[in-house]
Scaffold this motif. Sequence first.
Motif, PDB file in Angstrom:
ATOM      1  N   UNK A 113      29.449  34.826 -73.292  1.00 52.44           N
ATOM      2  CA  UNK A 113      28.577  35.856 -73.570  1.00 52.44           C
ATOM      3  C   UNK A 113      28.889  36.296 -74.973  1.00 52.44           C
ATOM      4  N   UNK A 114      28.191  37.577 -75.395  1.00 50.71           N
ATOM      5  CA  UNK A 114      28.142  38.218 -76.330  1.00 50.71           C
ATOM      6  C   UNK A 114      28.554  39.540 -76.257  1.00 50.71           C
ATOM      7  N   UNK A 115      28.840  40.386 -77.331  1.00 48.56           N
ATOM      8  CA  UNK A 115      29.084  41.738 -77.179  1.00 48.56           C
ATOM      9  C   UNK A 115      28.046  42.465 -76.797  1.00 48.56           C
ATOM     10  N   UNK A 116      28.401  43.597 -76.112  1.00 52.97           N
ATOM     11  CA  UNK A 116      26.968  44.547 -75.699  1.00 52.97           C
ATOM     12  C   UNK A 116      26.307  44.923 -76.831  1.00 52.97           C
ATOM     13  N   UNK A 170      22.726  39.458 -82.093  1.00 54.20           N
ATOM     14  CA  UNK A 170      22.570  37.897 -81.690  1.00 54.20           C
ATOM     15  C   UNK A 170      22.148  37.392 -80.537  1.00 54.20           C
ATOM     16  N   UNK A 171      22.246  38.654 -79.496  1.00 52.97           N
ATOM     17  CA  UNK A 171      22.262  38.220 -78.031  1.00 52.97           C
ATOM     18  C   UNK A 171      20.688  37.727 -77.739  1.00 52.97           C
ATOM     19  N   UNK A 172      19.636  38.396 -78.177  1.00 47.64           N
ATOM     20  CA  UNK A 172      18.413  37.752 -77.984  1.00 47.64           C
ATOM     21  C   UNK A 172      18.050  36.443 -78.704  1.00 47.64           C
ATOM     22  N   UNK A 200      16.982  33.040 -76.753  1.00 51.06           N
ATOM     23  CA  UNK A 200      15.800  32.270 -76.831  1.00 51.06           C
ATOM     24  C   UNK A 200      16.145  30.856 -77.380  1.00 51.06           C
ATOM     25  N   UNK A 201      17.129  30.472 -78.297  1.00 48.47           N
ATOM     26  CA  UNK A 201      17.432  29.217 -78.731  1.00 48.47           C
ATOM     27  C   UNK A 201      17.671  28.290 -77.443  1.00 48.47           C
ATOM     28  N   UNK A 202      18.656  29.084 -76.552  1.00 46.90           N
ATOM     29  CA  UNK A 202      18.876  28.339 -75.480  1.00 46.90           C
ATOM     30  C   UNK A 202      18.168  27.996 -74.298  1.00 46.90           C
ATOM     31  N   UNK A 203      17.125  28.999 -74.042  1.00 43.96           N
ATOM     32  CA  UNK A 203      16.230  29.057 -73.062  1.00 43.96           C
ATOM     33  C   UNK A 203      14.974  28.009 -73.285  1.00 43.96           C
ATOM     34  N   UNK A 204      14.848  27.625 -74.797  1.00 42.04           N
ATOM     35  CA  UNK A 204      13.821  26.896 -75.074  1.00 42.04           C
ATOM     36  C   UNK A 204      14.056  25.469 -74.983  1.00 42.04           C
ATOM     37  N   UNK A 205      15.357  25.167 -74.842  1.00 40.22           N
ATOM     38  CA  UNK A 205      15.694  23.750 -74.397  1.00 40.22           C
ATOM     39  C   UNK A 205      15.178  23.275 -73.088  1.00 40.22           C
ATOM     40  N   UNK A 206      15.518  24.481 -72.081  1.00 41.61           N
ATOM     41  CA  UNK A 206      14.901  24.169 -70.732  1.00 41.61           C
ATOM     42  C   UNK A 206      13.320  24.196 -70.710  1.00 41.61           C
ATOM     43  N   UNK A 207      12.679  25.160 -71.414  1.00 42.25           N
ATOM     44  CA  UNK A 207      10.931  25.045 -71.483  1.00 42.25           C
ATOM     45  C   UNK A 207      10.773  23.598 -72.064  1.00 42.25           C
ATOM     46  N   UNK A 208      11.229  23.213 -73.128  1.00 44.93           N
ATOM     47  CA  UNK A 208      10.801  21.908 -73.632  1.00 44.93           C
ATOM     48  C   UNK A 208      11.236  20.637 -72.564  1.00 44.93           C
ATOM     49  N   UNK A 209      12.210  20.782 -71.858  1.00 43.23           N
ATOM     50  CA  UNK A 209      12.716  19.871 -70.791  1.00 43.23           C
ATOM     51  C   UNK A 209      11.668  19.922 -69.815  1.00 43.23           C
ATOM     52  N   UNK A 232       6.006  29.813 -68.471  1.00 40.65           N
ATOM     53  CA  UNK A 232       5.571  31.073 -69.510  1.00 40.65           C
ATOM     54  C   UNK A 232       6.853  31.833 -69.648  1.00 40.65           C
ATOM     55  N   UNK A 233       7.476  31.987 -70.683  1.00 42.32           N
ATOM     56  CA  UNK A 233       8.789  32.439 -70.833  1.00 42.32           C
ATOM     57  C   UNK A 233       8.860  33.881 -71.564  1.00 42.32           C
ATOM     58  N   UNK A 234       9.314  34.819 -71.303  1.00 44.61           N
ATOM     59  CA  UNK A 234       9.631  35.881 -72.202  1.00 44.61           C
ATOM     60  C   UNK A 234      10.723  36.627 -71.804  1.00 44.61           C
ATOM     61  N   UNK A 235      11.729  36.421 -72.786  1.00 35.29           N
ATOM     62  CA  UNK A 235      13.139  36.603 -72.947  1.00 35.29           C
ATOM     63  C   UNK A 235      13.769  36.091 -71.458  1.00 35.29           C
TER      64      UNK A 235
END
Length: 386
Positions: free
Chosen positions: A24-27, A31-33, A37-46, A69-72
């Motif tokens: 994870x990342x610091x609270x 960088x967190x969002x 987004x960079x990671x979840x976009x891979x699932x969306x394209x897949x 349809x993805x929002x965060x």
Amino acid sequence: MYTDIFSSVMVNGWKTDPFPIRSGVRQGCPLSPSLFVLVIELLAEYIRKNPNIRGVPTPGDAKKEVKCSLYMDDVTLFCTDGKSVQSLLEACKDFGKASGAKINVDKSQAKLFGRWDLCNEPLPFPVEAGLVKILGIWFGGPGAAAKSWNERLAKVKQKLGFWSLRHLSIEGKALVLRNDALPVLQYVTQAWPLLANVARAVNSMVFHFVWHSKMDRVKRTVMHKEHRKGGKAVPDIPTILRAFFVCGCVRITLTNENKDHSAYRVFRFFLLPVWRRLGWDKWENATMFNWDLPWYYKEIEKFVVEFGLNCVTPSLWKPRTIHRLIRSRDTTEPVSDLPPATATRVTRLVTNGEVVSREACRRMVLNLLRDYTDKDNKEGEKEEEL
């Protein structure tokens, strides 16, 4: 960026020993969002490029489908048959193996429309028979719009209840309504138009808050007017919400430059007859459209005709611009025994901060009245009556 980093926690003023950040990342890290987004976009394209997953086709082009349809961290997926559902679940498992992410079964649910064959394999999450909530808005059947609005009305009522404990001026209450209550209701207009009973409830709630009672002391139409026109600038929330809904539809279909977007094609399929009647769009033989307008889109033409906004070009349809145009048609509230021009001048002087006392206001009105009554030789009577 997160290699060999450590963090500490403050507890009652004491700092703990440093510990390594291994996942994870610091609270609160900015960088967190972006990383998510960079990671979840891979699932969306897949999912989008998976030929075994059939999404909902958009009107006008059978090759275009809406699959996700993805929002965060909120993901909504669309399938049209049981095989697509199973392929979708397998895709999510593959993504989980690569990323370490996993579907939260407790926070996921399915909604089925029509008859379905799920290939005798149950879904890992419950199937909802009623309405479903997506990003805080209810969908899925009759009553969804009313339920969405009622939930927001309850939140606004709670907010105004807290503000009622303070001794605020009418101007202060108008500021609260504009900056604290309106945004809560405004969010719903991205999906549902304002219902008639909700509009009445909003007006009742607003003026009960303004007057701290169920009885109005001044006409509501007067209270909505600007200060320079003799009003109190209390926001006309129902009209503002209606403008937000209509402007959203105009923006997606008429001023959206991305003609290939799925939302553009869906909205245009339903709204093309409305735009043509208003003179904002024209027929295209290659474009599919629907004559049977859903009830939630009928509000658009009704709003435009009611306020005579047919001549406003689509590029100017922004909520703030439309509301200012509607309010600009308000006339200055008349003052007893004063000509209209004098009433306008008095109101502007009183509301611009130059007049600070009751006595100064009285002298100013008497002077203006004297100027307009010299010809009538009734100066004394008018001053005494005033």
